[in-house]
Design an enzyme around this catalytic site. Structure first.
Site, mmCIF file in Angstrom:
data_model
loop_
_atom_site.group_PDB
_atom_site.id
_atom_site.type_symbol
_atom_site.label_atom_id
_atom_site.label_comp_id
_atom_site.label_asym_id
_atom_site.label_seq_id
_atom_site.Cartn_x
_atom_site.Cartn_y
_atom_site.Cartn_z
ATOM 1 N N CYS A 76 24.602 12.470 -12.604
ATOM 2 C CA CYS A 76 25.028 13.206 -13.795
ATOM 3 C C CYS A 76 26.198 12.480 -14.443
ATOM 4 O O CYS A 76 26.667 11.450 -13.941
ATOM 5 C CB CYS A 76 25.410 14.647 -13.452
ATOM 6 S SG CYS A 76 26.889 14.779 -12.426
ATOM 7 N N CYS A 106 29.344 11.440 -12.519
ATOM 8 C CA CYS A 106 29.300 10.216 -11.721
ATOM 9 C C CYS A 106 29.937 9.058 -12.486
ATOM 10 O O CYS A 106 30.650 8.229 -11.909
ATOM 11 C CB CYS A 106 27.850 9.868 -11.356
ATOM 12 S SG CYS A 106 27.046 11.039 -10.263
ATOM 13 N N ASP A 137 -16.165 6.806 0.835
ATOM 14 C CA ASP A 137 -15.941 6.564 2.254
ATOM 15 C C ASP A 137 -15.232 7.801 2.803
ATOM 16 O O ASP A 137 -14.682 8.598 2.037
ATOM 17 C CB ASP A 137 -15.076 5.314 2.440
ATOM 18 C CG ASP A 137 -14.765 5.046 3.896
ATOM 19 O OD1 ASP A 137 -15.673 5.174 4.721
ATOM 20 O OD2 ASP A 137 -13.595 4.728 4.194
ATOM 21 N N ASP A 155 -11.587 2.205 1.382
ATOM 22 C CA ASP A 155 -10.299 1.624 1.767
ATOM 23 C C ASP A 155 -10.374 0.589 2.870
ATOM 24 O O ASP A 155 -9.392 -0.090 3.136
ATOM 25 C CB ASP A 155 -9.338 2.733 2.209
ATOM 26 C CG ASP A 155 -9.663 3.248 3.603
ATOM 27 O OD1 ASP A 155 -10.859 3.305 3.946
ATOM 28 O OD2 ASP A 155 -8.719 3.587 4.342
ATOM 29 N N ASP A 194 -15.846 -1.500 3.753
ATOM 30 C CA ASP A 194 -16.227 -1.052 2.411
ATOM 31 C C ASP A 194 -16.264 -2.190 1.392
ATOM 32 O O ASP A 194 -16.705 -1.984 0.257
ATOM 33 C CB ASP A 194 -15.241 0.015 1.901
ATOM 34 C CG ASP A 194 -15.236 1.258 2.775
ATOM 35 O OD1 ASP A 194 -16.330 1.653 3.216
ATOM 36 O OD2 ASP A 194 -14.149 1.804 3.022
#
Length: 801
Positions: free
Chosen positions: A104, A107, A510, A696, A700
Site C-alpha cells: 500500500c 509502504c 488422458d 500430459d 500421450d
C-alpha cells in the site's frame, strides 16, 4: 472453534502456541513468525511505527520474499557489477531498484523515511505505480549491499532494475510512435485551419497575397508529417517493391506521396485545392491504428517474457583447488565446476561430478516430488537442489539450456500464421492489385472527361480504398486473444489453435495427471495372510524404493531398498527384500509368482495393487487419485458444444471406469499402449472427425502430435509440451473452458472486422471513382475504418483470470 488470530504485521494466521510478539503503538502485538517480529522491531526501533497507523493493507510476510545470501549481496559492491545500472553524479551514485513486498501507499512512506535517515543517502524516491525506487547516495559512506540489507530489515526486497535490450527497443519505438502521433496531430490541426481558409466556402475577401501565404504555410507544416511521421510507410513500400510483394504500405505511400506532390504543385501554381489537411488526417489515424496494434503485441510479449526469468542471479564456481567463489551467472563458462548447496537453483545444464541429492524438476517436467540424482546424472538449469550439496560440470548455458525451450515455443507460435490470417493477407494483396488497376482505369477515363479533376479523383480512390482495415482485421484480433489466453494460463505454441477449436467435434482425454491430479494416495491396506498392515506396507515400500513411477510415491519413504529389482511395464515390480522374493502390481502378475489363483478384488473404487511372495498373496493396497475440481466443468462445456468424449488411459485398473462413471464419459478404454491410442486417433480421422487431445505423459506424445489440436498440461513432460499446440501452464481445466469461449469470440470479431473492411472498401470504391468523395473525406473514412477494426479487436483483452 475460534479462528486463529491474524498476525499484526502481515495478516497471516498466528499458529497456536506462537510466542512471537512485539510492542507496537503502545501495545503488545501477536506475530506469526520470527521474520515478522524482526521487521516490526526494526520499524519501531527506527522511529517509524507511524507506518502501522497509515497503512491500508497488511504487509507482505518477509519469509515469502526471495531469499538472498550475504555473499550474493556483496557482489553488488563490485564496480564491474554496478557498471550497467549505477551512474556516477559527481561524488554521488545513482541507481534504480525494483522493490518487492509493497502492499500500500504507506509502504512507500516507510521505505523513503527509513532510507533517507541513513548516512550518505541524498535522495530516495519511490514510484508506487511501477514500484521502482530512485536512489542517490554516497557510495564511499554506504555500500549498495548495505542499502539492500536495510531494505530487507524493514521487510522489502530490492533488485537492480535494468531494461533488457528488447524492452528498451520496444520502449524507444513506443516513444517514437507517440512523438510521431503528437507531431502529426498538432501539425494537422494547424494545416487544416490554414487549408480551410483557402476553400471557396471560406475565402471570402481573402487577398491573393494571404492565399499564397496560407498555401506556403500549409506546405511548410505538412513536410514534417510526410518525412518524419510517415517515413516508415515509405521505407516499407520500398522494401516491398524490392521483394515484389504488395502490402498496404505501397498503397499508403502512393496516397500520401501523391497528395503531397499535388499539394506542392498547387502551392507553387496557386491553382486548385491543397488537400494537405487530408495528408495530416490520413497520417494521424494510420499512425494511431498501428500504435494500438503494437501495444496489443507488446502486452503478449511482456507477459511471456516473465517465464524465462527463472535462473539464479549468481552461483558458486570452484577453482582448481576446490575453493568456491560467488560469481554472477554471466561470468559462468562451459566446463566450469559449480557447487550447488541445498536449497539453491542450478545455474546451468550439466552433469553431477560428486554428491547425491534430490532434484525438484517440477519446473520442467511437472514431477511434483524431488527425484534422486547422483554422480553421473544429468541435471537441468532452473531446477532446485533439495537435500545434499552437488558439484556439477557446466555443459550448456543460456539459450542452449532446456529452460529456453519455452522461448522457442513462443517464437514458433508468433511465426505461425493461421489459415484465416493467410487468407486475409491474400485477399488484401488481390484487393490492392484491383485498386491500383481501377485507379489507372479511372484516371484515364477522367483524363478524357475533365483533366483537371482526374488526379484528385485518383488520389481520393487510392486513399479511400487503402486496405489498412483489411490487413489489420485478423492479426490484431489474434494477437490480442493470444495475450488474453496467456493471462488465463493457456500458452499457445502454434497459431492455428484459436481457429481450429471451431472445427473440433471429438475430445480425447488422458486420465492420470489430466482429469485427475496425478497424485496417488494410499487409502487402505487389507492383509491376506499372517502379516499385519504395517509389515506389508514396509515390504511394499522397500519394493517401490527408488522407483520413479507415480505409484511409488504413495508408499512413502523407506530407508532400505529391495535387491534385484525387475520392472515389468504395466504389470508391476519384483525384487528381494531380506532374501524374500516379492511382487507388487497387477493381481495376475503377482499371483503368477506363487502359482495360486487370482484373489478377487474386494471393491470397485480406487486402484487395487496386490502384494505377494512365492507362497501366496500378502495384502491388497488401495490407491486413489482425486479428480481435478474443475474436470466436470470442462466436460460440461464440451457436451454443450455437442462434442464426442473419449477417455483413453494406459491404466488398466478399475479406476479408469470409476473416473468415467463420475464424469459421465460413456466411451472409456483402459490399458492402452501408445500405439493403441494412436490407432484410435487414426480411426477417428478416417471417420472424418476433428480431434482435440488433452494429455500430459510421454505415452500421450504420439496422440498429441497427431491430433488436430493438442493441449499439454503444465505439469506434463517436456516432450509432451513440445509436441502440443498449447500448454495449460496453470493446470486449471477451467482455463480451457474460457479458451473455448475466447475462440468463439475471436472468430466472431475477425469475421466482423473482415466484413466491415470488405463492406467499406467495396462501397467506397464506386463513390470515389465517380468523384463524389474528396481526398479529405477519403482519408477520414479510411482512418476511421482502420481504427474501428483495431478497437473492435482490443475488446478481446477484457478477460478475468
Amino acid at each position: 472453534m475460534s479462528s486463529p488470530q491474524p498476525c499484526y504485521h502481515c495478516g497471516l494466521p498466528v499458529p497456536a502456541g506462537s510466542r512471537f510478539q512485539a510492542r507496537i503503538l503502545g501495545e503488545t502485538r501477536e506475530l506469526c513468525c520470527p521474520g515478522c517480529q524482526a521487521v516490526s522491531e526494526a520499524i519501531v526501533a527506527g522511529g517509524l511505527e507511524s507506518y502501522y497507523r497509515h497503512r491500508s493493507d497488511s504487509a507482505v510476510n518477509p519469509q515469502s520474499l526471495p531469499k538472498v545470501l550475504p555473499d550474493e549481496l556483496a557482489l553488488y559492491d563490485r564496480e564491474d557489477v554496478q557498471q550497467p545500472f549505477v551512474q556516477q553524479q559527481g561524488e554521488l551514485s545513482e541507481t534504480c531498484l525494483l522493490i518487492e513486498g509493497i502492499s500500500c501507499a504507506a509502504c512507500g512512506w516507510l521505505i523513503e523515511k527509513h532510507l533517507r535517515a541513513l548516512p550518505g543517502v541524498a535522495e530516495a524516491s519511490l514510484n508506487l505505480s511501477n514500484q521502482r525506487l530512485q536512489l542517490r547516495w554516497a557510495d564511499s559512506q554506504l555500500p549498495l549491499s548495505q542499502l539492500l540489507k536495510e531494505l530487507r530489515k524493514i521487510g522489502y526486497a530490492g533488485h537492480p532494475w535494468q531494461a533488457d535490450e528488447a524492452s528498451a527497443r520496444l520502449a524507444e519505438e513506443n516513444r517514437r510512435s507517440m512523438r510521431q502521433i503528437g507531431v502529426a496531430g498538432l501539425l494537422w490541426l494547424q494545416v487544416m485551419m490554414a487549408a480551410m481558409a483557402t476553400w471557396p466556402e471560406f475565402n471570402v475577401d481573402l487577398s491573393p497575397e494571404l492565399d499564397k501565404i496560407l498555401r506556403w504555410t500549409s506546405l511548410f507544416l505538412t513536410t514534417p508529417i510526410v518525412f518524419y511521421c510517415c517515413g516508415q510507410f515509405f521505407r516499407g513500400a520500398l522494401r516491398d517493391l524490392r521483394t515484389r510483394h504488395l502490402t498496404m504500405d505501397v498503397s499508403v505511400s502512393l496516397a500520401i506521396g501523391g497528395a503531397y506532390v499535388a499539394g506542392i504543385w498547387s502551392t507553387v501554381t496557386g491553382v486548385g485545392e491543397l488537400y494537405f489537411d487530408a495528408v495530416g488526417m490520413f497520417a494521424l489515424f494510420l499512425l494511431a491504428g498501428r500504435y494500438l496494434e503494437r501495444r496489443a503485441r507488446e502486452r503478449t510479449a511482456a507477459a511471456t517474457a516473465q517465464l524465462v526469468n527463472l535462473l539464479p542471479a549468481s552461483c558458486l564456481r570452484l577453482d582448481e583447488h576446490g575453493h568456491s567463489q560467488r560469481i554472477l551467472l554471466r561470468e559462468l563458462q562451459l566446463g566450469d565446476h559449480v557447487l550447488v548447496p541445498p536449497g539453491a537453483q542450478l545455474p546451468a545444464d550439466g552433469r553431477i561430478l560428486s554428491g547425491t541429492s534430490s532434484i525438484d524438476e517440477s519446473l520442467l517436467t511437472g514431477e511434483y516430488l524431488p527425484l534422486a540424482r547422483s554422480t553421473g546424472d544429468a541435471v537441468t538449469a532452473g531446477t532446485l537442489n533439495v537435500e545434499g550439496p552437488l558439484t556439477i560440470e557446466v555443459e550448456a548455458l543460456g539459450a542452449e539450456t532446456r529452460l529456453s525451450a519455452i522461448v522457442r515455443l513462443l517464437e514458433r507460435a508468433q511465426a505461425d500464421k493461421p489459415r484465416l490470417a493467410e487468407v486475409a493477407d491474400r485477399v488484401a494483396q488481390w484487393f490492392l492489385l484491383l485498386v491500383l488497376g481501377a485507379a489507372a482505369v479511372v484516371g484515364l477515363i477522367w483524363w478524357q472527361i475533365d483533366a483537371q479533376r482526374a488526379f484528385w479523383i485518383v488520389l481520393s480512390l487510392l486513399v479511400a480504398t487503402c486496405p489498412c482495415a483489411l490487413a489489420l482485421a485478423t492479426p490484431t484480433a489474434l494477437t490480442t486473444a493470444t495475450g488474453s489466453l496467456h493471462k488465463l494460463g493457456l500458452l499457445l505454441t502454434r497459431g492455428h489453435v484459436l481457429e481450429g477449436l471451431q472445427q473440433i467435434d471429438t475430445v480425447i482425454f488422458d486420465k492420470t495427471g489430466t482429469l485427475t491430479e496425478g497424485r496417488l494416495t494410499l487409502n487402505a491396506i487389507q492383509p491376506l495372510g499372517e502379516l499385519d498392515s504395517d509389515a506389508c506396507l514396509a515390504l511394499a515400500a522397500a519394493l517401490e524404493h527408488g522407483s520413479e513411477h507415480p505409484i511409488a510415491r504413495a508408499f512413502g519413504h523407506c530407508e532400505r531398498g529391495a535387491e534385484q529389482i525387475l520392472s515389468t511395464p504395466g504389470q508391476g515390480l519384483e525384487g528381494l527384500v531380506d532374501g524374500r522374493r516379492l511382487r507388487i502390481g497387477q493381481a495376475t502378475f503377482v499371483s503368477a509368482l506363487s502359482g495360486q489363483g487370482v484373489p478377487a478384488i474386494p471393491g470397485d473404487h480406487g486402484q487395487w495393487l496386490l502384494l505377494g511372495d512365492e507362497r501366496g498373496p500378502l495384502a491388497w493396497f488401495v490407491l486413489d487419485d482425486r479428480l481435478r475440481a474443475d474436470a466436470g466443468e470442462l466436460l460440461d462445456a464440451c457436451r454443450a458444444r455437442g462434442w464426442q468424449l473419449l477417455l483413453l488411459s494406459g491404466d488398466s485398473s478399475p479406476m479408469v471406469g470409476e473416473v468415467a462413471r463420475q464424469l459421465g464419459i460413456s466411451d472409456a478404454r483402459a490399458g492402452l499402449t501408445p500405439d493403441a491410442k494412436l490407432a484410435v486417433l487414426k480411426q477417428l480421422h478416417q471417420d472424418g472427425h476433428r480431434v482435440l487431445m488433452l494429455g500430459d505423459g510421454v505415452n500421450d506424445v504420439p496422440v498429441l502430435a497427431g491430433a488436430d489440436i493438442s493441449v499439454a498440461m503444465g505439469s506434463a513432460t517436456d516432450l509432451a509440451k513440445t509436441s502440443a499446440d498449447a500448454v495449460l501452464l496453470s493446470n486449471r481445466l477451467g482455463s480451457l473452458v474460457q479458451a473455448f469461449a475466447m475462440s468463439r469470440r475471436t472468430r466472431r470479431i475477425i469475421v466482423q472486422n473482415l466484413a466491415w473492411a470488405c463492406l467499406y472498401n467495396g462501397l467506397v470504391l464506386p463513390f470515389a471513382a465517380l468523384g463524389w468523395i474528396t481526398p479529405l473525406w477519403a482519408a477520414f473514412g479510411m482512418s476511421v475504418s482502420s481504427l474501428l477494426v483495431v478497437l473492435n479487436a482490443l475488446r478481446l483483452a477484457r478477460v478475468r483470470p
